[in-house]
Write a protein that holds these residues in place. Structure first.
Motif, PDB file in Angstrom:
ATOM      1  N   VAL A 122     -65.739  19.621 -29.665  1.00 35.26           N
ATOM      2  CA  VAL A 122     -66.325  20.827 -29.053  1.00 35.26           C
ATOM      3  C   VAL A 122     -65.798  22.083 -29.286  1.00 35.26           C
ATOM      4  CG1 VAL A 122     -67.242  21.969 -26.955  1.00 35.26           C
ATOM      5  CG2 VAL A 122     -67.668  19.359 -27.227  1.00 35.26           C
ATOM      6  N   THR A 123     -64.314  21.961 -29.077  1.00 30.94           N
ATOM      7  CA  THR A 123     -63.679  23.295 -29.918  1.00 30.94           C
ATOM      8  C   THR A 123     -63.920  23.723 -31.246  1.00 30.94           C
ATOM      9  OG1 THR A 123     -61.999  22.787 -28.132  1.00 30.94           O
ATOM     10  CG2 THR A 123     -61.530  24.432 -29.820  1.00 30.94           C
ATOM     11  N   ALA A 124     -63.835  22.556 -31.892  1.00 29.17           N
ATOM     12  CA  ALA A 124     -64.212  22.866 -33.321  1.00 29.17           C
ATOM     13  C   ALA A 124     -65.568  23.100 -33.707  1.00 29.17           C
ATOM     14  CB  ALA A 124     -63.802  21.466 -34.303  1.00 29.17           C
ATOM     15  N   GLU A 125     -66.514  22.552 -33.007  1.00 28.89           N
ATOM     16  CA  GLU A 125     -67.788  22.998 -33.270  1.00 28.89           C
ATOM     17  C   GLU A 125     -68.010  24.665 -32.643  1.00 28.89           C
ATOM     18  OE1 GLU A 125     -72.415  21.611 -32.480  1.00 28.89           O
ATOM     19  OE2 GLU A 125     -70.904  20.336 -32.016  1.00 28.89           O
ATOM     20  N   MET A 126     -67.518  25.035 -31.623  1.00 28.67           N
ATOM     21  CA  MET A 126     -67.607  26.356 -31.120  1.00 28.67           C
ATOM     22  C   MET A 126     -66.588  27.254 -32.093  1.00 28.67           C
ATOM     23  SD  MET A 126     -66.979  26.001 -26.924  1.00 28.67           S
ATOM     24  CE  MET A 126     -67.177  27.518 -26.818  1.00 28.67           C
ATOM     25  N   TRP A 129     -69.391  27.748 -34.938  1.00 29.43           N
ATOM     26  CA  TRP A 129     -70.338  28.557 -34.595  1.00 29.43           C
ATOM     27  C   TRP A 129     -69.955  30.122 -34.319  1.00 29.43           C
ATOM     28  CZ3 TRP A 129     -72.785  25.720 -29.519  1.00 29.43           C
ATOM     29  CH2 TRP A 129     -73.242  24.674 -29.971  1.00 29.43           C
ATOM     30  N   ARG A 130     -68.528  30.373 -34.014  1.00 27.57           N
ATOM     31  CA  ARG A 130     -68.203  31.740 -33.734  1.00 27.57           C
ATOM     32  C   ARG A 130     -67.932  32.164 -35.040  1.00 27.57           C
ATOM     33  NH1 ARG A 130     -62.902  34.412 -32.905  1.00 27.57           N
ATOM     34  NH2 ARG A 130     -63.370  36.098 -31.342  1.00 27.57           N
ATOM     35  N   SER A 131     -67.437  31.563 -36.067  1.00 30.73           N
ATOM     36  CA  SER A 131     -67.388  32.038 -37.462  1.00 30.73           C
ATOM     37  C   SER A 131     -68.700  32.300 -38.098  1.00 30.73           C
ATOM     38  CB  SER A 131     -66.791  30.606 -38.449  1.00 30.73           C
ATOM     39  OG  SER A 131     -65.538  30.453 -37.952  1.00 30.73           O
ATOM     40  N   ALA A 132     -69.607  31.552 -37.877  1.00 28.59           N
ATOM     41  CA  ALA A 132     -71.145  31.747 -38.374  1.00 28.59           C
ATOM     42  C   ALA A 132     -71.678  32.912 -37.727  1.00 28.59           C
ATOM     43  CB  ALA A 132     -72.012  30.463 -38.051  1.00 28.59           C
ATOM     44  N   PRO A 136     -70.754  38.043 -42.255  1.00 29.29           N
ATOM     45  CA  PRO A 136     -71.758  39.208 -42.383  1.00 29.29           C
ATOM     46  C   PRO A 136     -73.051  38.726 -42.941  1.00 29.29           C
ATOM     47  CG  PRO A 136     -69.697  39.048 -43.869  1.00 29.29           C
ATOM     48  CD  PRO A 136     -69.713  38.062 -42.897  1.00 29.29           C
ATOM     49  N   THR A 137     -73.278  37.615 -43.250  1.00 26.87           N
ATOM     50  CA  THR A 137     -74.499  37.172 -43.733  1.00 26.87           C
ATOM     51  C   THR A 137     -75.381  36.510 -42.868  1.00 26.87           C
ATOM     52  OG1 THR A 137     -73.378  35.037 -44.732  1.00 26.87           O
ATOM     53  CG2 THR A 137     -73.787  37.125 -46.135  1.00 26.87           C
ATOM     54  N   ALA A 138     -74.811  36.298 -41.461  1.00 29.74           N
ATOM     55  CA  ALA A 138     -75.539  35.305 -40.294  1.00 29.74           C
ATOM     56  C   ALA A 138     -76.854  36.171 -40.308  1.00 29.74           C
ATOM     57  CB  ALA A 138     -74.605  35.529 -39.127  1.00 29.74           C
ATOM     58  N   THR A 139     -77.955  35.149 -39.984  1.00 31.95           N
ATOM     59  CA  THR A 139     -79.141  35.293 -39.610  1.00 31.95           C
ATOM     60  C   THR A 139     -79.437  34.528 -38.325  1.00 31.95           C
ATOM     61  OG1 THR A 139     -80.031  33.711 -41.012  1.00 31.95           O
ATOM     62  CG2 THR A 139     -80.081  35.959 -41.982  1.00 31.95           C
ATOM     63  N   VAL A 140     -80.557  35.195 -37.625  1.00 32.37           N
ATOM     64  CA  VAL A 140     -80.995  34.493 -36.276  1.00 32.37           C
ATOM     65  C   VAL A 140     -81.504  33.110 -36.702  1.00 32.37           C
ATOM     66  CG1 VAL A 140     -82.509  34.674 -34.390  1.00 32.37           C
ATOM     67  CG2 VAL A 140     -81.266  36.566 -35.116  1.00 32.37           C
ATOM     68  N   ASP A 141     -82.239  32.901 -37.819  1.00 29.38           N
ATOM     69  CA  ASP A 141     -82.851  31.597 -38.087  1.00 29.38           C
ATOM     70  C   ASP A 141     -81.559  30.718 -38.572  1.00 29.38           C
ATOM     71  OD1 ASP A 141     -85.406  32.259 -37.726  1.00 29.38           O
ATOM     72  OD2 ASP A 141     -86.019  33.025 -39.492  1.00 29.38           O
ATOM     73  N   GLY A 142     -80.659  31.435 -39.393  1.00 25.92           N
ATOM     74  CA  GLY A 142     -79.579  30.349 -39.714  1.00 25.92           C
ATOM     75  C   GLY A 142     -78.783  30.047 -38.646  1.00 25.92           C
ATOM     76  N   ARG A 144     -79.843  29.473 -35.380  1.00 23.90           N
ATOM     77  CA  ARG A 144     -80.911  28.433 -35.001  1.00 23.90           C
ATOM     78  C   ARG A 144     -80.724  27.165 -35.752  1.00 23.90           C
ATOM     79  NH1 ARG A 144     -86.064  32.056 -33.936  1.00 23.90           N
ATOM     80  NH2 ARG A 144     -85.196  33.099 -32.365  1.00 23.90           N
ATOM     81  N   VAL A 145     -80.600  26.933 -36.797  1.00 19.95           N
ATOM     82  CA  VAL A 145     -80.587  25.769 -37.501  1.00 19.95           C
ATOM     83  C   VAL A 145     -78.998  25.267 -37.427  1.00 19.95           C
ATOM     84  CG1 VAL A 145     -80.538  24.845 -40.055  1.00 19.95           C
ATOM     85  CG2 VAL A 145     -82.306  26.466 -39.326  1.00 19.95           C
ATOM     86  N   LEU A 146     -78.342  26.094 -37.300  1.00 20.26           N
ATOM     87  CA  LEU A 146     -76.820  25.526 -37.252  1.00 20.26           C
ATOM     88  C   LEU A 146     -76.440  25.173 -35.528  1.00 20.26           C
ATOM     89  CD1 LEU A 146     -73.684  25.655 -38.333  1.00 20.26           C
ATOM     90  CD2 LEU A 146     -73.468  27.841 -37.024  1.00 20.26           C
ATOM     91  N   VAL A 147     -76.873  25.575 -34.819  1.00 18.01           N
ATOM     92  CA  VAL A 147     -76.780  25.255 -33.354  1.00 18.01           C
ATOM     93  C   VAL A 147     -77.777  24.031 -33.008  1.00 18.01           C
ATOM     94  CG1 VAL A 147     -77.359  25.645 -31.117  1.00 18.01           C
ATOM     95  CG2 VAL A 147     -76.315  27.467 -32.480  1.00 18.01           C
TER      96      VAL A 147
END
Length: 158
Positions: A122-126, A129-132, A136-142, A144-147
């Protein structure tokens, strides 16, 4: 016989009245001694019986306190045996409880190990997610797919 004749010593001492009296007294003394010996022999059994009675009474006097002490020691031994049985029973119960506690501790240790592994995932996944999120290139749709996907890349259905 005249008075001086009585006092005159005859040629044979056993011949005169005084000699006969002496013989009679000697015989009577001898019979008395023999009677005393016979009486002693007859009373010898009584003396033995009296001695046996004294010995028996003395033995009973000595045996009674010993018998009481033996009874007391037997009672103490019985109590000690009962205490030993109780102690053994309690020790067996304690061993069983310790065995159950060890089994429970082993299960708890397995659960802790599993929880630690889950926490690391869970810590690795968080962290991912935090990195994502801060990329700078993060999008809401991207995001959502990641989560929606699990760490192996499988996508959850919406």
């Amino acid at each position: 016989m005249t008075w001086p004749g009585l006092l005159a010593a005859p040629a044979d001492p056993s011949q005169g009245p005084l000699g006969q009296l002496m013989i009679a007294l000697g015989a009577l003394g001898g019979l008395t001694g023999i009677g005393a010996v016979v009486g002693l022999l007859l009373q010898r059994k009584k003396f033995r019986a009296d001695a046996a009675q004294v010995v028996t009474n003395t033995a009973l006097t000595l045996v009674e306190p010993l018998r009481a002490r033996v009874d007391e020691l037997q009672k103490e031994t019985s109590e000690a045996r009962a205490q030993t049985r109780n102690a053994r029973r309690e020790a067996d119960q304690a061993r069983q409880a310790a065995s159950r506690a060890r089994a429970e501790a082993a299960l708890a240790q397995e659960e802790v190990t599993e929880l630690r592994a889950t926490l690391r995932r869970v810590t690795a996944e968080m962290a991912r997610w935090r990195s994502a999120i801060f990329a700078p290139t993060a999008t809401v749709d991207g995001l959502r797919v990641l989560v929606a996907s699990d760490p192996t890349g499988h996508r959850d259905s919406p």
